[in-house]
Design a protein around this motif. Structure first.
Motif, PDB file in Angstrom:
ATOM      1  N   MET A   1       0.842  -1.182   0.000  1.00 49.90           N
ATOM      2  CA  MET A   1       0.000   0.000   0.000  1.00 49.90           C
ATOM      3  C   MET A   1       0.882   1.239   0.000  1.00 49.90           C
ATOM      4  O   MET A   1       1.818   1.332   0.764  1.00 49.90           O
ATOM      5  CB  MET A   1      -0.889  -0.014   1.243  1.00 49.90           C
ATOM      6  N   LYS A   2       0.573   2.174  -0.846  1.00 49.97           N
ATOM      7  CA  LYS A   2       1.289   3.438  -0.897  1.00 49.97           C
ATOM      8  C   LYS A   2       0.600   4.421   0.038  1.00 49.97           C
ATOM      9  O   LYS A   2      -0.585   4.310   0.322  1.00 49.97           O
ATOM     10  CB  LYS A   2       1.278   3.983  -2.319  1.00 49.97           C
ATOM     11  N   VAL A   3       1.353   5.416   0.517  1.00 52.24           N
ATOM     12  CA  VAL A   3       0.803   6.411   1.435  1.00 52.24           C
ATOM     13  C   VAL A   3      -0.399   7.116   0.818  1.00 52.24           C
ATOM     14  O   VAL A   3      -1.352   7.438   1.501  1.00 52.24           O
ATOM     15  CB  VAL A   3       1.884   7.433   1.849  1.00 52.24           C
ATOM     16  N   LYS A   4      -0.375   7.326  -0.485  1.00 52.32           N
ATOM     17  CA  LYS A   4      -1.485   8.044  -1.128  1.00 52.32           C
ATOM     18  C   LYS A   4      -2.746   7.177  -1.280  1.00 52.32           C
ATOM     19  O   LYS A   4      -3.796   7.671  -1.638  1.00 52.32           O
ATOM     20  CB  LYS A   4      -1.053   8.614  -2.472  1.00 52.32           C
ATOM     21  N   VAL A   7      -6.981   5.210   3.204  1.00 49.94           N
ATOM     22  CA  VAL A   7      -6.703   4.586   4.490  1.00 49.94           C
ATOM     23  C   VAL A   7      -7.949   4.501   5.357  1.00 49.94           C
ATOM     24  O   VAL A   7      -8.202   3.495   6.003  1.00 49.94           O
ATOM     25  CB  VAL A   7      -5.603   5.378   5.248  1.00 49.94           C
ATOM     26  N   LEU A   8      -8.773   5.561   5.352  1.00 47.83           N
ATOM     27  CA  LEU A   8      -9.864   5.656   6.310  1.00 47.83           C
ATOM     28  C   LEU A   8     -11.079   6.358   5.707  1.00 47.83           C
ATOM     29  O   LEU A   8     -10.954   7.433   5.122  1.00 47.83           O
ATOM     30  CB  LEU A   8      -9.371   6.435   7.543  1.00 47.83           C
ATOM     31  N   TYR A   9     -12.234   5.713   5.873  1.00 49.65           N
ATOM     32  CA  TYR A   9     -13.511   6.295   5.472  1.00 49.65           C
ATOM     33  C   TYR A   9     -14.374   6.426   6.723  1.00 49.65           C
ATOM     34  O   TYR A   9     -14.477   5.485   7.514  1.00 49.65           O
ATOM     35  CB  TYR A   9     -14.244   5.385   4.484  1.00 49.65           C
ATOM     36  N   ILE A  10     -14.999   7.568   6.881  1.00 51.25           N
ATOM     37  CA  ILE A  10     -15.937   7.782   7.982  1.00 51.25           C
ATOM     38  C   ILE A  10     -17.253   8.213   7.361  1.00 51.25           C
ATOM     39  O   ILE A  10     -17.297   9.186   6.601  1.00 51.25           O
ATOM     40  CB  ILE A  10     -15.420   8.844   8.980  1.00 51.25           C
ATOM     41  N   GLY A  11     -18.319   7.490   7.677  1.00 52.00           N
ATOM     42  CA  GLY A  11     -19.619   7.803   7.092  1.00 52.00           C
ATOM     43  C   GLY A  11     -19.613   7.720   5.575  1.00 52.00           C
ATOM     44  O   GLY A  11     -20.329   8.464   4.912  1.00 52.00           O
ATOM     45  N   ILE A  81      -8.255  -0.153   7.375  1.00 51.17           N
ATOM     46  CA  ILE A  81      -7.463  -1.334   7.030  1.00 51.17           C
ATOM     47  C   ILE A  81      -7.170  -2.120   8.301  1.00 51.17           C
ATOM     48  O   ILE A  81      -6.610  -1.591   9.262  1.00 51.17           O
ATOM     49  CB  ILE A  81      -6.176  -0.942   6.300  1.00 51.17           C
ATOM     50  N   ASP A  82      -7.580  -3.385   8.292  1.00 53.91           N
ATOM     51  CA  ASP A  82      -7.343  -4.291   9.416  1.00 53.91           C
ATOM     52  C   ASP A  82      -5.929  -4.850   9.257  1.00 53.91           C
ATOM     53  O   ASP A  82      -5.631  -5.510   8.264  1.00 53.91           O
ATOM     54  CB  ASP A  82      -8.382  -5.417   9.375  1.00 53.91           C
TER      55      ASP A  82
END
Length: 122
Positions: A1-4, A7-11, A81-82
């Motif tokens: 996985m690249k930094v770009k 990573v995170l979705y909220i709602g 991401i788990d």
């Protein structure tokens, strides 16, 4: 996985990548579980629940406002991401208290030094 990469979705909204994120999987033990007189643990695990400790740094007012609005509902869908599976996990979670540390106030816009939050699986 690249930094770009996401990573995170909220709602359902992709948010700014956090500066730091800790993913923990907490065990909830069934009622009656605990230590015996000899000190041995007895009982069984009822379930495991995720908890995310997330910190963003150097947020603009718009970024802080977006996160604040996304955290308003009692329960929110969070996709992250788990680390165990290296794939996305989606959970219904509730948020802890929001603490906005102001770095400075410019003429028209504040800059927030940090925003730490906890999200706990329902």
């Amino acid at each position: 996985m690249k930094v770009k990469d996401p990573v995170l979705y909220i709602g359902g909204i992709l948010v700014k990548p956090p500066s730091e994120m800790t993913v923990s999987k907490n065990k909830l033990w069934k009622q009656g579980s605990g230590r015996s007189r000899t000190g041995n643990m007895c009982g069984s695990i009822q379930c495991r629940k995720y908890k995310l400790e997330i910190t963003w740094t150097n947020l603009s007012e718009d970024e802080a406002m977006q996160l604040s609005n996304l955290l308003d509902p009692d329960f929110i869908t969070v996709k992250f991401i788990d680390p165990k599976t290296k794939s996305f996990k989606t959970c219904t979670m509730y948020g802890g208290d929001e603490v906005y540390t102001v770095q400075n106030y410019c003429i028209d816009e504040a800059v927030y030094k940090g925003l730490p939050i906890s999200l706990v699986e329902k």
